[in-house]
Design a protein around this motif. Structure first.
Motif: not given
Length: 379
Positions: A302-313
């Motif tokens: 469920h966290l995959k969309p959020l983690y995609k952004e946070l990993e780029l940050h």
């Protein structure tokens, strides 16, 4: 027995609580401080897109609308990114927590303040409540207890000081452009930056975050260089997680959410919206576990969309930290020549860098920065 016990009454914990309770799972939130929202350890800037996406009511918490940012290199080179319409809001950070607590209680969540977590053993949660020891029973425990998370330590995850920056912030009286946030790179804020987030024409929230230990002396240097004056206080400092979002955040019946799980933007240190998103993801995983016996580790799916952004940050932060102050100065000059200001005015998003990074790489005007872009892509 409660279905869910949540440690921490910030946005992460309260969002998890609201969504668990509305799905029918009896939920308790414990908060170690006597008052929800205090002390405040956050600048409280939320993007307009985030406000709209999460349907956060601004009526009681709006302090000041923001239209853009001035970003200064160590030598004073400025990038100005300004839009005609509001892009973000400075909010009453304690007020946001109180607003969410009211929503949680209205949904049926029980909230215990002045209640400190001591230990966890399976479904037994040992706390100190109003100065006395107490046992709470819950099937699932959610650690939303911030960067210094005791829950994280209890389940055996240790974090080092190098994975955080130390922030210090005060309110400052002066004369300010209320529509613009100011961001300052310099020796006073190693591996991060200083800021001024206006509350009005007369007041701003000024602070720095640094990877160095002597945050107060660096803060004094920042205030002197930027000609700001504010009163110091013992409760104005905090740690900000600046690393990749954690993957090992589920153990047995325990989940981590928010700052405790490094659900923060490593570029800016902001974590309000990421914490709210993570809280929703945690509630979905808990609901699936109770209803269909799905593993709690579905939380990570469920966290995959959020983690995609946070990993780029995190990738952007790591890239920025590879530059010396002199190299940052040179990069600002290149960015200005390449038209980065107008590009970010049109395409920039403070929460979702995936929306503009690929556009930046493919924009012919950015090709003057090709060495920097290639270095970033390889980092």
């Amino acid at each position: 027995m409660f279905s869910v016990c949540i440690v921490g009454a910030g946005p992460a914990g309260l969002k998890t609580a609201i969504e668990c309770q509305t799905r029918g799972w009896e939920t308790l939130v414990i908060e170690e401080h006597p008052e929800i929202g205090k002390p405040v350890n956050c600048t409280g800037i939320i993007s307009k897109t985030g406000i709209d996406e999460h349907r956060i009511g601004l009526d009681d918490i709006l302090v000041n609308p923001i239209k853009g940012a001035n970003i200064y290199s160590p030598s004073g080179e400025r990038l100005e990114i300004r839009r005609k319409l509001d892009v973000a809001y400075v909010v009453d950070r304690a007020g946001l927590d109180k607003q969410m607590a009211r929503q949680a209680e209205k949904a049926g969540v029980k909230i215990y303040t002045n209640t400190k977590l001591l230990n966890i053993r399976n479904e037994s949660i040992f706390v100190e409540r109003e100065g006395r020891g107490e046992l709470i029973k819950a099937k699932i425990l959610v650690g939303a207890d911030g960067p210094n998370s005791l829950t994280r330590q209890i389940i055996g995850i240790q974090k080092t000081r190098s994975e955080f920056v130390h922030a210090y912030q005060v309110r400052v009286k002066g004369a300010f452009d209320p529509s613009m946030v100011n961001v300052y790179f310099g020796p006073f804020a190693k591996n991060f930056f200083g800021w001024s987030a206006p509350e009005s024409r007369e007041w701003t929230r000024a602070g720095i975050a640094t990877s160095e230990l002597n945050v107060k002396s660096n803060f004094e240097l920042f205030m002197t260089q930027k000609r700001l004056q504010g009163e110091y206080c013992d409760m104005c400092s905090s740690l900000i997680p600046v690393g990749p979002p954690m993957k090992d955040i589920v153990k047995d019946n325990v989940l981590l959410v928010g700052d405790a799980a490094f659900h923060t933007k490593a570029t800016t240190g902001g974590g309000i919206l990421a914490s709210i998103s993570a809280g929703s993801a945690a509630a979905k995983a808990i609901d699936g576990h109770f209803k269909s016996k799905k593993p709690l580790k579905d939380y990570l799916n469920h966290l995959k969309p959020l983690y995609k952004e946070l990993e780029l940050h995190w990738k952007i932060r790591r890239y920025m930290n590879s530059f010396s102050d002199r190299e940052i100065d040179a990069m600002f000059v290149k960015m200005k020549r390449a038209g980065v200001e107008s590009f970010l005015e049109q395409h920039g998003d403070m929460d979702k860098p995936t929306l503009f990074v690929n556009k930046m790489v493919g924009n012919p005007r950015m090709w003057g920065m090709l060495p920097e872009l290639l270095k970033f892509m390889r980092s």
